[in-house]
Write a protein that holds these residues in place. Structure first.
Motif, mmCIF file in Angstrom:
data_model
loop_
_atom_site.group_PDB
_atom_site.id
_atom_site.type_symbol
_atom_site.label_atom_id
_atom_site.label_comp_id
_atom_site.label_asym_id
_atom_site.label_seq_id
_atom_site.Cartn_x
_atom_site.Cartn_y
_atom_site.Cartn_z
ATOM 1 N N ARG A 72 18.480 36.549 48.502
ATOM 2 C CA ARG A 72 18.410 35.701 47.317
ATOM 3 C C ARG A 72 18.591 34.240 47.704
ATOM 4 N NH1 ARG A 72 22.518 37.832 43.257
ATOM 5 N NH2 ARG A 72 21.980 35.933 42.113
ATOM 6 N N VAL A 79 14.929 35.984 43.985
ATOM 7 C CA VAL A 79 15.313 37.070 44.876
ATOM 8 C C VAL A 79 14.052 37.573 45.569
ATOM 9 C CG1 VAL A 79 15.125 38.840 43.085
ATOM 10 C CG2 VAL A 79 16.597 39.233 45.056
ATOM 11 N N CYS A 96 11.605 43.961 39.490
ATOM 12 C CA CYS A 96 12.834 43.220 39.721
ATOM 13 C C CYS A 96 13.779 43.484 38.546
ATOM 14 C CB CYS A 96 12.478 41.736 39.809
ATOM 15 S SG CYS A 96 13.861 40.622 40.012
#
Length: 122
Positions: A72, A79, A96
């Motif tokens: 990240r 990320v 995600c």
């Protein structure tokens, strides 16, 4: 409220690499644990990898250990999932996810992106 937008999917040959990105909105991104899930055709969504809010802890599904790396960048509210040595069985839609509780991210999350398609040809 957190909005997530994935990118970086595509078609790649077996053995190749891709890097997925997930851009998050909101000023509290650094407070959230983040994860990647995937859903293969005809199968349920499954956990791939997760990272704590600090970045100090990462966990991976056994099927991707040693090949995938989650990271990240809080300065960019993003990320990443670096995927190396891809296999045809990695094919699917990658999602995600974000949650304040890292423990929940093995199976569920408060926020989800729309997904990005990854196809690995043999």
């Amino acid at each position: 409220q957190v909005q997530l937008v994935e990118s970086g999917g595509g078609l790649v040959q077996a053995g190749g690499s891709l890097r997925l990105s997930c851009a998050a909105s909101g000023r509290t991104f650094s407070s959230y644990a983040m994860a990647w899930f995937r859903q293969a055709p005809g199968k349920e969504r499954e956990f791939v990898a997760r990272i704590s809010w600090s970045g100090g802890r990462t966990d991976y599904a056994d099927s991707v250990k040693g090949r995938f790396t989650i990271s990240r960048d809080d300065g960019k509210n993003t990320v990443y999932l670096q995927m190396n040595n891809l296999k045809p069985e990695d094919t699917g839609v990658f999602y995600c996810a974000a949650d304040l509780n890292l423990g929940r991210l093995a199976t569920e999350a408060d926020y989800w992106g729309q997904g990005t398609q990854v196809t690995v040809s043999s």
